[in-house]
Write a protein that holds these residues in place. Structure first.
Motif: not given
Ligand SMILES: O=C([O-])CC(=O)C(=O)O
Ligand SMILES: [Mg+2]
Length: 218
Positions: A97, A118-119
């Protein structure tokens, strides 16, 4: 044929769909331009932009001075798509992110990751198109590192050079070599016009088999 500016070329590619561009590349004899298993985080994501390439590989070091992932984001320019060759690593989230927010602040228009993200929960509301293989919460630090930028890479099995045109939609990602981008664009636009015509005739009840023979494509 006079070549329009690259942002105009990307704008026109963005109005098409990846399958039509893939067909135009097949017709030009380039049969291996669609990435394998690199798909959008959500099917509404689409992108057309200029490739900024980066290469990473598994590495145990946690020394921040040698880690180029964050610095890569500072190198991005408006209209570019970050294309990340993860060297086959299947263990970590290579993109997240904060990198997404950084890329957006630089005016980049998307990311194509031959690896993990991810995120995801924080990325989705940002509406930034990301194409990837898998999701993983595992941090790259101490496991994997970006080691080179703007060199030719391989992503989803396709060779990508810096400056190539990257187009992605719900079907995945296609790579258009920069030198033939205009020819492919014109051909793909013609393909879309032809398919629009075929679609109308299919919906009107004409024989699909006969139309396929007549137009020599689908
Ligand atoms: O740390 C990373 O490499 C990716 C990440 O979590 C982020 O961009 O937020
Ligand atoms: Mg993060």
């Amino acid at each position: 044929m006079e070549t329009p500016p690259v942002d105009e070329i990307c704008r026109r590619f963005g109005k098409l769909y990846v399958a039509a561009i893939a067909d135009a590349l097949d017709d030009a004899g380039l049969w291996h331009q669609v990435m394998t298993d690199v798909l959008p985080l959500t099917t509404d994501m689409a992108v057309a932009g200029v490739a900024f390439t980066a290469l990473g590989r598994p590495e145990r070091s946690t020394d921040r001075s040698v880690r180029l992932g964050a610095r890569m984001i500072d190198e991005l320019s408006a209209g570019e798509v970050a294309v990340l060759d993860c060297a086959g690593d299947r263990t970590v989230g290579h993109w997240g992110e904060l990198l997404t927010n950084g890329a957006m602040a630089r005016g980049a228009v998307g990311a194509v990751i031959d690896g993990g993200v991810r995120d995801t929960g924080a990325i989705l509301p940002l509406k930034f198109p990301i194409f990837n293989r898998f999701r993983s919460a595992r941090d790259a630090k101490g496991r994997w590192n970006v080691v080179d930028m703007q060199s030719p890479v391989v992503c989803g099995g396709v060779r990508v050079h810096p400056g190539d045109i990257i187009v992605g939609d719900s079907d995945g990602v296609v790579v258009v070599p920069r030198a033939i981008a205009m020819d492919v664009l014109v051909e793909a636009e013609a393909t879309v016009r032809t398919e629009t015509e075929i679609r109308q005739r299919v919906r009107a009840g004409e024989s699909v088999g006969t139309l396929y023979q007549q137009y020599e494509r689908f």
